[in-house]
Design an enzyme around this catalytic site. Structure first.
Site: not given
Ligand code: PRP
Length: 195
Positions: A50, A105-106, A109, A137, A163-164, A170, A176
């Site tokens: 991400g 990080e992107d 959450d 978030k 849901f962004v 993604d 993405r």
């Molecule tokens: C997403 C995002 C963060 C994580 C955040 O990754 O890139 O790494 O979730 O969520 P959290 O704070 O609840 O842990 P994802 O696991 O979806 O993988 P990706 O980066 O490959 O999309």
């Protein structure tokens, strides 16, 4: 210009490409000023997948010497929810012992991913650990992670609890490549897919 096909499934745009560029430049200036003051080397660690666009845009605007590396952290889920049990599935190449680490990080959450990474980097002997996230978030936070060694929390935007997708983020590995951040239409993820 993004094609109609690429936009399909997007309910509304939250941040445009221009708004993102302006904010990323501001965060990069703040980060550069902080890194410039450090006596020891800095390593910027992007979390795949991400963070790839934010990482690339950010480091190009941080005009101080730094190392850049990637990690992959995965948790199992159904595509919209993470399970809360992340683990590092692709580790760093750079040795972070005695260095200042900035995790990029992107989105933060629940905080589970960042919390897992902080523990991982601490074990490797990082001198300080900061987190620089494009989106934050806070409404979804369940883990109160602690930064290490005077590390700082940087964020691009506070994100509403929707849901962004786009700018690296993604749904089922799609969207993405959108240059903006949008809210996904609920009907796109309310029906189960094969992914
Ligand atoms: C997403 C995002 C963060 C994580 C955040 O990754 O890139 O790494 O979730 O969520 P959290 O704070 O609840 O842990 P994802 O696991 O979806 O993988 P990706 O980066 O490959 O999309």
């Amino acid at each position: 210009m993004v094609s109609e096909a690429a936009n399909a499934g997007i309910d509304r745009v939250l941040w445009t490409e221009a708004e993102i560029a302006t904010r990323v430049a501001d965060v990069a200036s703040e980060l550069a000023a902080d890194i410039r003051r450090l006596a020891e080397p800095a390593v910027v660690v992007g979390v795949a997948t991400g963070a790839f666009l934010f990482l690339a845009d950010l480091v190009r605007r941080v005009d101080v010497p730094l190392a850049v590396d990637l990690v992959r952290v995965e948790s199992y889920g159904d595509g919209t929810e993470s399970s809360g049990r992340p683990r590092v599935t692709a580790d760093l190449k750079v040795d972070v012992a005695g260095k200042h680490v900035v995790v990029v990080e992107d989105i933060v959450d629940t905080g589970n991913t960042v919390s897992c990474l902080i523990a991982h980097l601490q074990k490797k002997g990082a001198l300080s650990i900061s987190v620089c996230t494009f989106l934050d978030k806070p409404a979804r936070r369940t883990v109160d992670f602690q930064l290490v060694g005077g590390g700082k929390f940087y964020r691009g935007f506070e994100c509403p609890d929707s849901f962004v997708v786009g700018y690296g983020m993604d749904y089922a590995e799609l969207y993405r490549n959108l240059p903006y951040v949008g809210v996904l239409k609920p009907e796109m993820y309310s029906k189960k897919t094969d992914n």
